[in-house]
Design an enzyme around this catalytic site. Structure first.
Site, short mmCIF file in Angstrom:
data_model
loop_
_atom_site.label_atom_id
_atom_site.label_comp_id
_atom_site.label_asym_id
_atom_site.label_seq_id
_atom_site.Cartn_x
_atom_site.Cartn_y
_atom_site.Cartn_z
N CYS A 138 0.89 -1.18 0.00
CA CYS A 138 0.00 0.00 0.00
C CYS A 138 0.91 1.21 0.00
O CYS A 138 1.10 1.87 1.02
CB CYS A 138 -0.90 0.00 1.23
SG CYS A 138 -1.78 -1.56 1.51
N ALA A 139 1.51 1.51 -1.14
CA ALA A 139 2.72 2.33 -1.17
C ALA A 139 2.50 3.83 -1.26
O ALA A 139 3.35 4.60 -0.85
CB ALA A 139 3.61 1.86 -2.32
N ALA A 140 1.39 4.30 -1.87
CA ALA A 140 1.22 5.74 -2.10
C ALA A 140 1.12 6.49 -0.77
O ALA A 140 0.59 5.95 0.19
CB ALA A 140 -0.01 5.99 -2.95
N PRO A 141 1.62 7.74 -0.70
CA PRO A 141 2.25 8.50 -1.78
C PRO A 141 3.71 8.16 -2.05
O PRO A 141 4.27 8.64 -3.02
CB PRO A 141 2.12 9.94 -1.30
CG PRO A 141 2.12 9.85 0.18
CD PRO A 141 1.43 8.55 0.52
N GLY A 142 4.36 7.35 -1.20
CA GLY A 142 5.63 6.79 -1.62
C GLY A 142 6.88 7.19 -0.86
O GLY A 142 7.98 6.84 -1.29
N SER A 143 6.77 7.86 0.28
CA SER A 143 8.02 8.24 0.96
C SER A 143 8.73 7.01 1.54
O SER A 143 9.96 6.94 1.57
CB SER A 143 7.76 9.28 2.05
OG SER A 143 6.84 8.81 2.99
N ASP A 196 -5.60 -4.17 -5.92
CA ASP A 196 -6.09 -4.25 -4.55
C ASP A 196 -5.09 -5.13 -3.79
O ASP A 196 -4.84 -6.28 -4.16
CB ASP A 196 -7.48 -4.91 -4.57
CG ASP A 196 -8.09 -5.04 -3.18
OD1 ASP A 196 -7.33 -5.05 -2.19
OD2 ASP A 196 -9.32 -5.14 -3.09
N ASP A 222 1.90 -1.42 5.02
CA ASP A 222 1.50 -0.19 5.71
C ASP A 222 0.04 0.06 5.34
O ASP A 222 -0.27 0.78 4.41
CB ASP A 222 2.40 0.96 5.26
CG ASP A 222 2.10 2.25 6.00
OD1 ASP A 222 1.81 2.18 7.19
OD2 ASP A 222 2.15 3.32 5.37
N CYS A 275 -0.81 4.02 11.29
CA CYS A 275 -0.65 5.26 12.07
C CYS A 275 -1.89 5.41 12.95
O CYS A 275 -2.41 6.50 13.14
CB CYS A 275 -0.42 6.46 11.18
SG CYS A 275 -1.54 6.56 9.81
#
Length: 707
Positions: A138-143, A196, A222, A275
């Protein structure tokens, strides 16, 4: 390869939101996730703006140069400054983050923008995983993805690390944020895909002449979460928070985690993170995952990897509360009418012996008041054996023969077709057969996410194919001759995005990602991969080659280029990046002499560090350029240009309107008017459109914002 920075901060415009939520306070007081006597401190910290946090990004040697500049110049300048009566303290390195590449301050972003000196400072900052295969689910936005890519490229002398990162997100639009992050890092080892996460297709790779399942050495999970750990920066969470958010997300979080461990190699590790502070999204998911694994998974004590990080151990007892304030301590207490909303997996295991054996205290919950941070939850799992629902005798892969799961055991394909049904209730992906492509994203029951957007249909993997060139492609001989490419140049790693017509751009990927692309074209939706190494410039044909070098791929390509290289000094770098189109005579004598010997056309301008001059940058710099009749110019996108100027000590920053200040440097916006070399205006536009992106990324609740 420009270094940059990530800011964690607090946006303006939320002053009217009351930072109070009685249900939130009542819930967390009852759950006792905060140590005795600290709840008031916890709540006070939650109401304070999140301080600005800096992470220096980019290739490691470049990041170290930026760090040197920050410490020697900018950190000293802001010491003892006062803004609105608040004394600004010098930034401090985060003790638990490697190599001093992350720093925290006592400034909110609001304060940061009030002082011209601080605004200047804001603009100034722009484990060895070389063989590790990583899935970011679940990578976006990618930091976080960016940090993984940086780790792969810790050694700049290795153009193609054997490891790679596959970065996935379910949201098609957010996938383009990932593409933006990947472009900043210019890596041939990143692939952005759109699925997905709970239905992530199982990929195949070819090794030793047969197709095998791809298992990952590391999985980052994440998951989407309620985000109540982010109240310090996402102020609207205060009024929106309710316990039903967590109850609605728990099932999805568990499905994603199950899919993650299924794709993990035996011996590999998965990081599960949120988070959110809520055990329903945290320990409940981990406990359920451990229970279903029947010993195949184990929680890892990761505290030694994060020295100096203060955290609370995971809890072993919790209860559930509805948004109406009704409490349940056990599944047996839940009335039938609530069974669709509240599930058994949300409660702690009732078997005390089983609960103790899980070692849930190895989970880590980071509380905001302990180190002036946001709130987070992290658990690290290691896979000891194949998952029980598709268990076959594992085999140890031949380490010599392949890099596709180095040093780790991996599961054989299941005996039955497909993965076998996972034990997660309502799991929509219980038959992802490796031999067959997955169903389209719009599943019959709609559980696996929305149908692809129109943008996806226009620019998806079928309409924009990834076409690998053959070694005898007619495009190669003139390129090979003009740049004198070394014999080991991997032609098979070069691809284009069109089947027909002239090739406009040429890209490169690592051989491992080539293997993934070739064997899964119908199985996955690839949004982007590859780093651009050459762009067509038709006027260049008269000089011997129709393809000019692209700055974003120069660090990948340079090791193979043996001609068209000019070695330059620090002063030459300054001139090339601050003057629009300098005459050859503006270069130092050595570079001038080299340039005179070259015909017109695309060139590499290379700065090599001098160990005897510690005041100069101690890392190599490669710039793409063009040798004209009497002049020379660098073709470097704006953001990278600013980055290199700072590395060589030229101060450049933008004013509030976004215009740059700083003398001659301010002219370098990629303007090509008045150029003498034919066709270069178009070439710059092509380069600029792909690389000069300066928009800020939307922030996922668990991520920092890139500026």
């Amino acid at each position: 390869a420009g270094s940059g920075f990530n800011w964690l901060g607090w946006g303006a415009g939320y002053a009217d939101i009351v930072k109070e939520n009685k249900l939130f306070e009542h819930y967390y007081q009852e759950l006792k996730i905060v140590p005795e006597g600290e709840f008031e401190q916890f709540m006070e910290a939650m109401r304070e703006p999140l301080p600005a946090t800096i992470r220096i990004t980019g290739y490691k040697s470049h990041a170290k140069e930026i760090l040197h500049t920050l410490k020697e110049k900018y950190f000293k300048e802001i010491q003892d400054l006062e803004v609105d009566g608040q004394k600004i303290e010098a930034p401090q390195a985060l003790s638990w983050y490697p190599d001093e590449l992350a720093w925290h301050t006592n400034m909110s972003r609001k304060i940061l923008r009030k002082s011209p000196l601080l605004e200047k400072f804001h603009q100034a900052i722009p484990p060895n995983l070389l063989h590790i295969l990583i899935l970011d689910m679940c990578a976006a936005p990618g930091s976080k993805t960016a940090q993984l890519i940086e780790m792969l490229h810790a050694d700049m002398d290795v153009p193609f690390p054997e490891g790679f990162v596959i970065a996935n997100d379910v949201d098609n639009k957010r996938c383009y944020l990932l593409v933006h992050q990947a472009k900043r890092l210019n890596s041939p080892c990143i692939m952005v895909v759109n699925h997905d996460a709970s239905c992530m297709p199982r990929l195949l790779v070819e090794q030793n002449g047969k197709k095998d399942i791809l298992f990952y050495d590391r999985v980052l999970c994440d998951v989407p979460c309620s985000g109540d750990g982010t109240m310090r920066k996402n102020i609207d969470v205060w009024k929106k928070w309710t316990t039903s958010n967590s109850l609605h997300l728990h099932g999805l979080q568990l499905r994603i985690a199950v899919r993650g461990v299924e794709q993990l190699a035996v011996g590999g590790r998965m990081v599960y993170s949120t988070c959110s502070l809520n055990p329903v999204e945290d320990e409940a998911v981990i406990a359920s995952l451990l229970e279903k694994s029947e010993g195949a998974l184990e929680l890892v004590d990761a505290s030694a990897d994060l020295p100096g990080l203060k955290y609370m151990p995971g809890i072993t007892s919790w209860k559930l509360m509805t948004k109406e304030g009704q409490w349940y301590s056990d599944w047996s207490e839940v009335p039938t009418s609530r069974h669709t909303q509240i599930r058994p997996t949300m409660f702690p295991p009732t078997d005390q012996e089983k609960l103790l054996s899980m070692k849930l205290e190895r989970c880590m919950r980071i509380l905001p008041h302990h180190q002036n941070t946001g709130g987070f939850f992290v658990a690290v799992l290691v896979k000891k054996a194949p998952m029980p629902w598709n268990r076959r005798q594992p085999k140890l892969r031949n380490k010599e023969a392949t890099s596709f799961s180095e040093g780790a055991q991996a599961e054989e394909p299941p005996a039955e077709e497909g993965d076998g049904e996972t034990p997660t209730e309502g799991h929509p992906c219980n038959s992802n057969a490796p031999e067959n492509p997955p169903e389209p994203e719009a599943k019959k029951d709609g559980v696996c996410g929305p149908p692809p957007s129109k943008k996806m249909k226009l620019f998806g993997f079928k309409e924009d194919p990834f076409v690998f060139l053959t070694e005898d492609d007619p495009v190669f001989p003139p390129i090979q001759a003009f740049y004198d490419l070394s014999p080991d140049f991997p032609k098979l790693n070069v691809l284009t995005r069109t089947h027909e017509g002239k090739k406009r751009h040429l890209y490169m990927v690592s051989k491992e990602l080539r293997n993934v692309l070739l064997n899964n074209s119908e199985r996955m939706k690839v949004i982007n991969t590859g780093v651009k190494v050459w762009s067509r410039n038709n006027d260049g044909e008269q000089f011997g080659c129709a393809f000019r070098l692209a700055q974003e791929g120069i660090y990948t390509l340079y090791p193979y280029i043996r001609a068209r290289v000019i070695n330059i000094s620090v002063e030459d770098v300054k001139i090339l990046l601050t003057e629009e189109n300098p005459f050859l005579s503006r270069l130092g004598d050595d570079a001038h002499a080299q340039a005179k010997k070259l015909e017109m056309g695309s060139i590499v301008l290379r700065y090599q560090p001098d160990p005897n001059d510690p005041s100069a940058p101690q890392c190599p710099i490669e710039l793409c350029g063009w040798r004209g009749k009497t002049s020379i110019r660098a073709f470097v996108p704006r953001n990278e240009r600013l980055h290199y100027l700072r590395m060589v000590g030229v101060e450049v920053f933008r004013d509030k309107q976004g215009k740059k200040e700083g003398g001659a440097a301010a002219t370098q916006e990629g303007n090509t008017e008045g150029q003498e070399e034919p066709g270069q205006e178009a070439a710059t536009e092509q380069e600029g459109s792909d690389t000069e992106q300066n928009g800020s990324a939307e922030s996922k609740t668990s991520d920092s914002k890139d500026v």
